[in-house]
Design an enzyme around this catalytic site. Structure first.
Site, PDB file in Angstrom:
ATOM      1  N   VAL A 102     -48.129  34.442 -32.695  1.00 11.32           N
ATOM      2  CA  VAL A 102     -48.952  34.508 -33.892  1.00 11.32           C
ATOM      3  C   VAL A 102     -50.548  34.421 -33.412  1.00 11.32           C
ATOM      4  O   VAL A 102     -50.881  33.294 -32.914  1.00 11.32           O
ATOM      5  CB  VAL A 102     -48.996  33.385 -35.071  1.00 11.32           C
ATOM      6  CG1 VAL A 102     -49.746  33.437 -36.170  1.00 11.32           C
ATOM      7  CG2 VAL A 102     -47.451  33.161 -35.438  1.00 11.32           C
ATOM      8  N   GLY A 103     -51.165  35.312 -33.239  1.00 13.76           N
ATOM      9  CA  GLY A 103     -52.710  35.410 -32.755  1.00 13.76           C
ATOM     10  C   GLY A 103     -53.611  35.310 -33.876  1.00 13.76           C
ATOM     11  O   GLY A 103     -53.233  35.296 -35.049  1.00 13.76           O
ATOM     12  N   LYS A 104     -54.910  35.278 -33.772  1.00 16.69           N
ATOM     13  CA  LYS A 104     -55.842  35.243 -34.743  1.00 16.69           C
ATOM     14  C   LYS A 104     -55.795  36.510 -35.474  1.00 16.69           C
ATOM     15  O   LYS A 104     -56.205  36.589 -36.553  1.00 16.69           O
ATOM     16  CB  LYS A 104     -57.283  35.031 -34.061  1.00 16.69           C
ATOM     17  CG  LYS A 104     -57.599  33.634 -33.652  1.00 16.69           C
ATOM     18  CD  LYS A 104     -59.073  33.648 -33.452  1.00 16.69           C
ATOM     19  CE  LYS A 104     -59.608  34.613 -32.606  1.00 16.69           C
ATOM     20  NZ  LYS A 104     -59.387  34.400 -30.871  1.00 16.69           N
ATOM     21  N   GLU A 105     -55.552  37.636 -34.834  1.00 19.43           N
ATOM     22  CA  GLU A 105     -55.672  38.857 -35.345  1.00 19.43           C
ATOM     23  C   GLU A 105     -54.214  39.868 -35.409  1.00 19.43           C
ATOM     24  O   GLU A 105     -54.349  41.202 -35.401  1.00 19.43           O
ATOM     25  CB  GLU A 105     -56.747  39.778 -34.645  1.00 19.43           C
ATOM     26  CG  GLU A 105     -58.104  39.371 -35.174  1.00 19.43           C
ATOM     27  CD  GLU A 105     -58.950  38.708 -34.408  1.00 19.43           C
ATOM     28  OE1 GLU A 105     -58.732  38.777 -32.934  1.00 19.43           O
ATOM     29  OE2 GLU A 105     -59.909  38.284 -34.766  1.00 19.43           O
ATOM     30  N   GLY A 106     -53.083  39.009 -35.000  1.00 22.86           N
ATOM     31  CA  GLY A 106     -52.154  39.910 -35.020  1.00 22.86           C
ATOM     32  C   GLY A 106     -50.795  39.014 -34.937  1.00 22.86           C
ATOM     33  O   GLY A 106     -50.619  37.911 -34.365  1.00 22.86           O
ATOM     34  N   LYS A 122     -46.518  44.391 -32.176  1.00 21.85           N
ATOM     35  CA  LYS A 122     -47.688  43.764 -32.345  1.00 21.85           C
ATOM     36  C   LYS A 122     -48.271  44.428 -33.914  1.00 21.85           C
ATOM     37  O   LYS A 122     -48.459  45.653 -34.059  1.00 21.85           O
ATOM     38  CB  LYS A 122     -48.944  43.668 -31.548  1.00 21.85           C
ATOM     39  CG  LYS A 122     -50.065  43.166 -31.891  1.00 21.85           C
ATOM     40  CD  LYS A 122     -51.113  43.067 -30.662  1.00 21.85           C
ATOM     41  CE  LYS A 122     -52.530  42.599 -31.490  1.00 21.85           C
ATOM     42  NZ  LYS A 122     -53.429  42.439 -30.283  1.00 21.85           N
ATOM     43  N   ASP A 230     -62.644  40.387 -24.411  1.00 21.14           N
ATOM     44  CA  ASP A 230     -61.959  39.298 -24.830  1.00 21.14           C
ATOM     45  C   ASP A 230     -61.110  38.699 -23.849  1.00 21.14           C
ATOM     46  O   ASP A 230     -60.000  38.146 -24.417  1.00 21.14           O
ATOM     47  CB  ASP A 230     -61.247  39.440 -26.259  1.00 21.14           C
ATOM     48  CG  ASP A 230     -61.140  38.223 -26.902  1.00 21.14           C
ATOM     49  OD1 ASP A 230     -61.594  37.200 -26.474  1.00 21.14           O
ATOM     50  OD2 ASP A 230     -59.971  37.893 -27.564  1.00 21.14           O
TER      51      ASP A 230
HETATM   52  N1  LIG Z   1     -46.136  42.718 -24.670  1.00 20.05           N
HETATM   53  C1  LIG Z   1     -46.118  41.636 -24.898  1.00 20.05           C
HETATM   54  N2  LIG Z   1     -45.068  40.889 -24.349  1.00 20.05           N
HETATM   55  C2  LIG Z   1     -45.009  39.569 -24.758  1.00 20.05           C
HETATM   56  N3  LIG Z   1     -45.257  38.468 -25.504  1.00 20.05           N
HETATM   57  C3  LIG Z   1     -46.369  39.126 -25.876  1.00 20.05           C
HETATM   58  C4  LIG Z   1     -46.780  40.783 -25.685  1.00 20.05           C
HETATM   59  N4  LIG Z   1     -47.930  40.997 -26.510  1.00 20.05           N
HETATM   60  C5  LIG Z   1     -48.372  39.940 -27.240  1.00 20.05           C
HETATM   61  N5  LIG Z   1     -47.296  39.058 -26.979  1.00 20.05           N
HETATM   62  C6  LIG Z   1     -47.484  37.538 -27.461  1.00 20.05           C
HETATM   63  O1  LIG Z   1     -48.028  37.645 -28.528  1.00 20.05           O
HETATM   64  C7  LIG Z   1     -49.326  36.841 -28.652  1.00 20.05           C
HETATM   65  C8  LIG Z   1     -50.431  37.517 -29.593  1.00 20.05           C
HETATM   66  O2  LIG Z   1     -50.812  38.801 -28.961  1.00 20.05           O
HETATM   67  P1  LIG Z   1     -52.148  39.385 -28.754  1.00 20.05           P
HETATM   68  O3  LIG Z   1     -52.114  40.678 -28.375  1.00 20.05           O
HETATM   69  O4  LIG Z   1     -53.043  38.171 -27.798  1.00 20.05           O
HETATM   70  O5  LIG Z   1     -52.748  39.309 -30.322  1.00 20.05           O
HETATM   71  P2  LIG Z   1     -53.957  38.466 -30.901  1.00 20.05           P
HETATM   72  O6  LIG Z   1     -54.931  39.560 -31.162  1.00 20.05           O
HETATM   73  O7  LIG Z   1     -53.526  37.850 -32.164  1.00 20.05           O
HETATM   74  O8  LIG Z   1     -54.487  37.284 -30.080  1.00 20.05           O
HETATM   75  C9  LIG Z   1     -49.653  36.507 -27.249  1.00 20.05           C
HETATM   76  O9  LIG Z   1     -50.292  35.488 -26.936  1.00 20.05           O
HETATM   77  C10 LIG Z   1     -48.287  36.631 -26.583  1.00 20.05           C
HETATM   78  O10 LIG Z   1     -47.795  35.221 -26.507  1.00 20.05           O
END
Ligand SMILES: Nc1ncnc2c1ncn2[C@@H]1O[C@H](COP(=O)(O)OP(=O)(O)O)[C@@H](O)[C@H]1O
Ligand SMILES: [Mg+2]
Length: 303
Positions: A102-106, A122, A230
């Site tokens: 769970v991210g800020k944007e996804g 995502k 970022d």
């Molecule tokens: N390709 C991937 N493989 C494994 N885990 C992923 C992958 N992409 C994202 N994640 C997990 O999901 C989280 C949020 O993804 P991210 O792309 O950083 O989105 P946000 O914009 O919400 O920060 C990451 O911190 C990671 O734990």
């Protein structure tokens, strides 16, 4: 065990999906789509439509606005269901698993590909925070208007997918992109831990990781013409043995944009500084930046 999203998707029939897609389409014009317009466009008769909308509201895929004109709007969950079932219909994925991030944007979910492999999906969320990474893509009105959020979330999905394709084909350390539908980007699942959780690493591993990250920034800058913008320990997945990937690219800026150099300098200084503070790796940030920008041929050696 089937995930909640998978259960919801399985419970929907063709007409349910048709109603969801009809609302989605009409949301380019209405934030809440009036019931009579949904009826006209979906061609599902009133009584039956009403039952479908009742169930969709119950599942929280749509939200109803009562008042002089009854209207319906999609929720993010509704948009997720549309994108994921479209990816199923296209034969890309066969199942949706649990949420892993769970991210800020996804929100990121595990999915099973048609061939049985596991991947990460995502789902972009615009509007979750009022201070988006992507200020340039929005107008002030976008802060409050759900139909604008969806438009931007879809744009971010497209941006992320297309940039991953370009980075990956040039050998950058990024997850391989698999497919994109609306606001959803399906990409290779990279098993590892976010760098912020890695307490210890040998100097050798730390150097190998930093070298890979700097080379990735260099490919992005010199070959693709972009700056991540970022980069932090939250957007690097460490896979052990000095290897990892840089994730979360949709806020990139083109290197010609006026703040690009500043952002690049910040990204490089930040990651070099993090590697020094956390793992004791001493690399000169100015030399690292020169490598990323192509002013020197090889990455700086630790001092
Ligand atoms: N390709 C991937 N493989 C494994 N885990 C992923 C992958 N992409 C994202 N994640 C997990 O999901 C989280 C949020 O993804 P991210 O792309 O950083 O989105 P946000 O914009 O919400 O920060 C990451 O911190 C990671 O734990
Ligand atoms: Mg992130």
């Amino acid at each position: 065990m089937a995930s909640r999203l998978q259960e919801i998707i399985e419970s929907l029939d063709r007409d349910d999906l048709r109603v969801l897609r009809t609302i989605e389409k009409l949301m380019s014009r209405h934030e809440y789509v009036p019931l009579d317009i949904i009826e006209r466009r979906s061609r599902i008769p009133g009584g039956r439509l009403w039952k479908i909308l009742w169930r969709l509201s119950d599942l929280k895929l749509v939200r109803r606005q009562a008042g002089p004109v009854t209207g319906y709007t999609l929720t993010y969950l509704g948009l997720d269901v549309i994108a994921l079932s479209s990816l199923m219909g296209r034969g890309v994925i066969s199942r949706v698993g649990e949420r892993i991030g769970v991210g800020k944007e996804g929100d990121v979910y595990l999915v099973e590909l048609a061939g049985g492999e596991v991947a990460a999906a995502k789902l972009h969320r615009e509007g979750r925070t009022s201070f988006s990474k992507i200020r340039r893509l929005r107008s002030p009105a976008a802060m409050v208007d759900r139909k604008q959020w969806f438009r931007i979330a879809k744009l971010l999905g497209e941006r992320e997918f297309k940039v991953l394709v370009r980075l990956h084909e040039r050998g950058a350390w990024v997850p391989e992109p698999i497919a994109w539908d609306r606001h959803c980007v399906v990409q290779e699942y990279r098993e590892g831990v976010e760098l912020y959780r890695v307490r210890e690493m040998s100097l050798e591993e730390a150097y190998s990781l930093l070298e890979g990250v700097l080379t990735t920034l260099r490919i992005a800058y010199l070959d693709v013409g972009i700056v991540h913008g970022d980069l932090s320990e939250y957007n690097v997945i460490y896979e052990g043995d000095g290897r990892g990937v840089v994730i979360d690219w949709p806020q990139y800026v083109y290197k010609e944009e006026e703040n690009a150099d500043e952002l690049l300098e910040r990204d490089v200084a930040y990651i070099v500084g993090f590697m020094r503070r956390r793992y004791g790796l001493q690399v000169d940030p100015g030399e690292a930046l020169a490598y990323v920008k192509g002013a020197r041929a090889s990455p700086p050696r630790p001092g």
